[in-house]
Design a protein around this motif. Structure first.
Motif, PDB file in Angstrom:
ATOM      1  N   UNK A  68       0.814  -1.219   0.000  1.00  0.00           N
ATOM      2  CA  UNK A  68       0.000   0.000   0.000  1.00  0.00           C
ATOM      3  C   UNK A  68       0.847   1.269   0.000  1.00  0.00           C
ATOM      4  N   UNK A  69       2.150   1.103  -0.186  1.00  0.00           N
ATOM      5  CA  UNK A  69       3.035   2.259  -0.158  1.00  0.00           C
ATOM      6  C   UNK A  69       3.901   2.269  -1.410  1.00  0.00           C
ATOM      7  N   UNK A  70       4.097   3.449  -1.963  1.00  0.00           N
ATOM      8  CA  UNK A  70       4.876   3.573  -3.186  1.00  0.00           C
ATOM      9  C   UNK A  70       6.367   3.641  -2.854  1.00  0.00           C
ATOM     10  N   UNK A  71       7.047   2.540  -3.054  1.00  0.00           N
ATOM     11  CA  UNK A  71       8.495   2.478  -2.848  1.00  0.00           C
ATOM     12  C   UNK A  71       9.115   1.911  -4.122  1.00  0.00           C
ATOM     13  N   UNK A  72      10.095   2.607  -4.670  1.00  0.00           N
ATOM     14  CA  UNK A  72      10.642   2.156  -5.948  1.00  0.00           C
ATOM     15  C   UNK A  72      11.504   0.909  -5.769  1.00  0.00           C
ATOM     16  N   UNK A  73      11.755   0.233  -6.869  1.00  0.00           N
ATOM     17  CA  UNK A  73      12.471  -1.042  -6.842  1.00  0.00           C
ATOM     18  C   UNK A  73      13.892  -0.902  -6.317  1.00  0.00           C
ATOM     19  N   UNK A  74      14.506   0.252  -6.544  1.00  0.00           N
ATOM     20  CA  UNK A  74      15.867   0.454  -6.050  1.00  0.00           C
ATOM     21  C   UNK A  74      15.910   0.418  -4.530  1.00  0.00           C
ATOM     22  N   UNK A  75      14.943   1.089  -3.898  1.00  0.00           N
ATOM     23  CA  UNK A  75      14.879   1.091  -2.436  1.00  0.00           C
ATOM     24  C   UNK A  75      14.557  -0.302  -1.895  1.00  0.00           C
TER      25      UNK A  75
END
Length: 206
Positions: A150-157
């Protein structure tokens, strides 16, 4: 059993004998001290016979790395198939990985602490893009994505988080292997606290 099947079985048995001998040498002497001659002496074969089944020492190491990595994948895959939410599966995957590694402690330490290029080709996990080239890191990333659904976290993180979790778990494992006098109760407390510490950190970010 046909003659062909019997020959294939004998071939597989000899390959396994060679791999097991190599693994024993790695556990007791370290991977850098592995040699075809030592393997041959251990199982009373000639070096020529060893070369009939494997091209080189590096070829043997490659097969051992593949077999060892498959153990990790099997452990993580078994968790994926269980019921439970993403957090529970994440916790169980870390716990099973730790206990699996402790069961093969000498082998784990000898291989994972080795810095030779031939070994790092199979064991390195901290490079950018590791989640697409190392299945275990990729599976760990997927658990994190499910937790952060439910949270927008990019693949790098996500990948960086997985790499840091793997590194901290590796550090705990190495100390548990080296400090052999830790009793089982304390060992369990350390493992449980390690997992809880990681999960609590993840939940804060979620």
């Amino acid at each position: 059993m046909s003659i062909k099947e019997r020959k294939e079985r004998e071939r597989d048995e000899r390959r396994e004998l060679i791999l097991n001998a190599a693994n024993e040498i790695i556990k007791t002497e370290g991977i850098d001290n592995l040699s075809i001659r030592k393997i041959a002496n251990k199982i009373e074969y000639s070096p020529t016979i060893i070369y009939y089944y494997f091209n080189s020492k590096d070829d043997i190491i490659k097969h051992l790395m593949k077999r060892g990595y498959q153990k990790i994948i099997s452990v993580l895959s078994s968790v994926q198939e269980t019921t439970g939410d993403a957090q529970q599966k994440f916790e169980e995957s870390i716990r099973k990985y730790i206990y699996m590694a402790l069961q093969i402690a000498d082998e784990y330490k000898a291989v994972l602490l080795n810095s030779s290029p031939g070994v790092l080709e199979h064991t390195s996990v901290l490079f950018k893009g590791a989640s697409s080239k190392r299945q275990a890191i990729g599976m760990l990333c997927q658990y994190l994505k499910d937790i952060y659904n439910n949270k927008s976290i990019d693949d790098t993180q996500i990948e960086l988080t997985a790499q840091v979790i793997w590194t901290s778990t590796f550090g705990l494992l190495i100390r548990l292997i080296i400090e052999k006098d830790i009793d089982e109760a304390q060992k369990k407390r350390l493992i449980d606290h390690h997992i809880n510490f990681i999960v609590n950190g993840l939940l804060v970010q979620r």
